[in-house]
Enzyme design. Structure first.
Site, PDB file in Angstrom:
ATOM      1  N   LYS A  60     -68.201  48.536   7.853  1.00  0.00           N
ATOM      2  CA  LYS A  60     -68.747  47.320   7.424  1.00  0.00           C
ATOM      3  C   LYS A  60     -68.094  45.907   8.431  1.00  0.00           C
ATOM      4  O   LYS A  60     -68.917  44.750   8.572  1.00  0.00           O
ATOM      5  CB  LYS A  60     -67.760  46.597   5.895  1.00  0.00           C
ATOM      6  CG  LYS A  60     -68.839  47.267   4.989  1.00  0.00           C
ATOM      7  CD  LYS A  60     -68.355  46.421   3.309  1.00  0.00           C
ATOM      8  CE  LYS A  60     -69.279  47.099   2.595  1.00  0.00           C
ATOM      9  NZ  LYS A  60     -68.304  46.835   0.985  1.00  0.00           N
ATOM     10  N   LYS A  95     -76.541  48.801  -1.098  1.00  0.00           N
ATOM     11  CA  LYS A  95     -77.821  47.552  -1.500  1.00  0.00           C
ATOM     12  C   LYS A  95     -77.499  46.723  -0.203  1.00  0.00           C
ATOM     13  O   LYS A  95     -78.754  46.087  -0.458  1.00  0.00           O
ATOM     14  CB  LYS A  95     -76.312  46.614  -1.916  1.00  0.00           C
ATOM     15  CG  LYS A  95     -75.961  46.350  -3.595  1.00  0.00           C
ATOM     16  CD  LYS A  95     -74.472  45.964  -3.865  1.00  0.00           C
ATOM     17  CE  LYS A  95     -74.188  46.722  -5.388  1.00  0.00           C
ATOM     18  NZ  LYS A  95     -72.960  46.159  -5.807  1.00  0.00           N
ATOM     19  N   LYS A 116     -76.440  56.828   3.006  1.00  0.00           N
ATOM     20  CA  LYS A 116     -76.431  56.814   1.333  1.00  0.00           C
ATOM     21  C   LYS A 116     -77.466  55.165   0.959  1.00  0.00           C
ATOM     22  O   LYS A 116     -77.928  54.716   1.798  1.00  0.00           O
ATOM     23  CB  LYS A 116     -75.415  56.270   1.049  1.00  0.00           C
ATOM     24  CG  LYS A 116     -74.349  55.344   1.032  1.00  0.00           C
ATOM     25  CD  LYS A 116     -73.136  54.720   0.671  1.00  0.00           C
ATOM     26  CE  LYS A 116     -72.658  53.848   1.103  1.00  0.00           C
ATOM     27  NZ  LYS A 116     -71.439  52.863   0.468  1.00  0.00           N
TER      28      LYS A 116
HETATM   29  P1  TYM Z   1     -70.091  49.231  -5.472  1.00  0.00           P
HETATM   30  O1  TYM Z   1     -70.073  48.397  -6.024  1.00  0.00           O
HETATM   31  O2  TYM Z   1     -70.258  49.699  -3.620  1.00  0.00           O
HETATM   32  O3  TYM Z   1     -71.011  50.529  -5.714  1.00  0.00           O
HETATM   33  C1  TYM Z   1     -70.860  50.974  -7.392  1.00  0.00           C
HETATM   34  C2  TYM Z   1     -70.838  52.220  -7.446  1.00  0.00           C
HETATM   35  O4  TYM Z   1     -71.359  52.574  -7.452  1.00  0.00           O
HETATM   36  C3  TYM Z   1     -71.460  54.294  -6.760  1.00  0.00           C
HETATM   37  N1  TYM Z   1     -72.593  54.023  -5.638  1.00  0.00           N
HETATM   38  C4  TYM Z   1     -73.492  54.853  -5.647  1.00  0.00           C
HETATM   39  N2  TYM Z   1     -73.090  56.581  -6.135  1.00  0.00           N
HETATM   40  C5  TYM Z   1     -73.978  57.707  -5.791  1.00  0.00           C
HETATM   41  N3  TYM Z   1     -75.421  57.205  -4.959  1.00  0.00           N
HETATM   42  C6  TYM Z   1     -74.857  56.148  -4.080  1.00  0.00           C
HETATM   43  N4  TYM Z   1     -75.769  55.906  -3.360  1.00  0.00           N
HETATM   44  C7  TYM Z   1     -73.839  54.936  -4.007  1.00  0.00           C
HETATM   45  N5  TYM Z   1     -73.937  53.746  -3.842  1.00  0.00           N
HETATM   46  C8  TYM Z   1     -72.745  53.302  -4.412  1.00  0.00           C
HETATM   47  C9  TYM Z   1     -69.912  53.599  -6.231  1.00  0.00           C
HETATM   48  O5  TYM Z   1     -69.273  54.762  -5.452  1.00  0.00           O
HETATM   49  C10 TYM Z   1     -69.277  53.115  -7.712  1.00  0.00           C
HETATM   50  O6  TYM Z   1     -68.960  53.732  -8.072  1.00  0.00           O
HETATM   51  N6  TYM Z   1     -65.156  49.294  -4.102  1.00  0.00           N
HETATM   52  C11 TYM Z   1     -65.644  49.644  -5.195  1.00  0.00           C
HETATM   53  C12 TYM Z   1     -65.879  49.047  -6.280  1.00  0.00           C
HETATM   54  C13 TYM Z   1     -64.035  48.892  -7.304  1.00  0.00           C
HETATM   55  C14 TYM Z   1     -63.743  49.708  -7.622  1.00  0.00           C
HETATM   56  C15 TYM Z   1     -62.456  49.529  -8.180  1.00  0.00           C
HETATM   57  C16 TYM Z   1     -64.670  50.803  -7.581  1.00  0.00           C
HETATM   58  C17 TYM Z   1     -63.289  46.977  -6.496  1.00  0.00           C
HETATM   59  N7  TYM Z   1     -62.366  47.480  -8.061  1.00  0.00           N
HETATM   60  C18 TYM Z   1     -61.611  50.445  -8.836  1.00  0.00           C
HETATM   61  C19 TYM Z   1     -63.254  52.141  -8.942  1.00  0.00           C
HETATM   62  C20 TYM Z   1     -62.266  50.930  -9.113  1.00  0.00           C
HETATM   63  C21 TYM Z   1     -67.403  49.813  -4.871  1.00  0.00           C
HETATM   64  O7  TYM Z   1     -67.590  48.551  -3.273  1.00  0.00           O
HETATM   65  O8  TYM Z   1     -67.731  49.253  -5.764  1.00  0.00           O
END
Ligand code: TYM
Length: 355
Positions: free
Chosen positions: A115, A220, A217
């Site tokens: 990032k 967004k 992957k």
């Molecule tokens: P974020 O917002 O990027 O994504 C949300 C969830 O979607 C999953 N994900 C995917 N799974 C499969 N294939 C993909 N291409 C894919 N893209 C995204 C992510 O693994 C996630 O589960 N840091 C985290 C948010 C967060 C969080 C937490 C998660 C903040 N605090 C505490 C768990 C526990 C994030 O940026 O997810």
């Protein structure tokens, strides 16, 4: 032996559009887990602002992710659904973790490297410390299980390292206060205040890939909207994106083995299997030997059939902003009570006056 009560926590950032990866890798798992567990699901707005967010857009996206949780089937009465910034204890514990985690640990985080890119000097301090806030999200509830996609694995390992270091650094004080819970760490029985959280990276699609490049992957932030299927895409858009998805010239193999070295083909088969809630093998039993010109329309129909009801519900729920806001407010109140009961003890453990 007393041990931590099972509790599920996970979060989703309100940035950009939610896509099929978020849905299959995370949100659909959240829905399944609520039948067997006490669950807390959070829209992590404080994480979102580690990179610039337009304020009005952040508000819109926070409500939209909430609507997606509810549309997918999360029961906000049985569980807790709220936005992170409402419960200030997340930020408070994150500060303490800033003082527990080591620079070296955070420097190894691949998501930060990706990032921040080449211009690291110009990345926000928040982006660097992001994983500490994530550990705080989980541990402020002393959650034991965290369902996420594969891309979050490294962050969850860091959350375990932070919990372990906190438990070690303050072990005497934790014992003195009788605040510890017994747990097994490998073969060893230890007493700690924070659990070593288990990641739940499972289900058929822990890593959904881009439709344009099978080595990346689905994300967004990808510049090409054709690379992902958004939860809000209409049937026509979903079909077009799947029609245009990159593939190779061969047809589908009859065995999963035949997908090796063919990431785009494998991704489409995984998507079909995940949406149909079946295995890759059974998809290949049906489609083995056929061309993508036949498989893609079948996948598009299935995606539309599964996603249209969620998108429809999202639109319906989003239209009632007062309802969405009331869910977040109520969830925030309930989460706040739990978070404060943890922080009272954390302040005592660390030696911060004020209780
Ligand atoms: P974020 O917002 O990027 O994504 C949300 C969830 O979607 C999953 N994900 C995917 N799974 C499969 N294939 C993909 N291409 C894919 N893209 C995204 C992510 O693994 C996630 O589960 N840091 C985290 C948010 C967060 C969080 C937490 C998660 C903040 N605090 C505490 C768990 C526990 C994030 O940026 O997810």
């Amino acid at each position: 032996m007393s041990s931590f009560k099972p509790l599920v926590f996970s979060g989703v950032q309100p940035t950009g559009n939610l896509h099929l990866g978020n849905y299959l890798g995370a949100i659909r798992r959240f829905v399944q887990l609520q039948d067997s567990h006490d669950c807390i699901y959070c829209v992590v707005d404080l994480h979102a602002i580690t990179v610039w967010q337009d304020p009005a857009e952040l508000l819109r996206a926070t409500r939209e992710v909430t609507a997606a949780f509810l549309a997918a089937g999360i029961d906000a009465r049985k569980n807790i659904v709220f936005n992170q910034s409402r419960v200030v204890q997340h930020a408070e514990l994150a500060w303490i973790f800033n003082c527990v985690a080591r620079m070296g640990w955070l420097s190894r985080m691949t998501q930060f490297k990706e990032k921040a890119g080449k211009d690291r000097e110009n990345a926000s301090v928040g982006l660097f410390a992001y994983p500490n806030l994530m550990a705080a999200d989980i541990l402020v509830y002393r959650a034991t299980h965290v369902p996420v996609g594969d891309d979050q694995k490294q962050h969850l390992e860091l959350a375990r390292d932070i919990a372990q270091k906190f438990n070690n650094d303050y072990s005497e004080r934790i014992a003195e206060l009788g605040a510890g819970v017994e747990m097994m760490v490998g073969e060893e029985r230890v007493n700690g205040f924070f659990p070593l959280t288990e990641p739940l990276i499972e289900g058929p699609a822990p890593r959904v890939m881009s439709l344009r490049d099978g080595s990346k992957k689905m994300s967004k932030s990808d510049a090409s909207d054709l690379s992902r299927i958004n939860l809000t895409d209409d049937a026509e858009t979903i079909s077009r994106k799947i029609r245009k998805a990159k593939t190779d010239p061969e047809g589908l193999p009859s065995e999963a083995e035949g997908l090796k070295g063919r990431p785009e083909a494998e991704n489409l088969v995984v998507l079909y299997a995940a949406l149909a809630e079946t295995s890759k093998e059974s998809v290949l039993d049906e489609f083995g030997g056929r061309q993508f010109s036949e498989f893609k329309p079948a996948l598009a129909d299935l995606a539309v059939e599964k996603l249209a009801p969620v998108a429809g519900e999202m639109r319906r729920i989003s239209a009632d902003q007062a309802y969405v806001d009331s869910v977040l407010r109520d969830g925030g109140e309930r989460a706040g009570v739990r978070a404060e009961s943890t922080m009272k003890v954390v302040r005592e453990i660390v030696g911060l006056l004020g209780g």
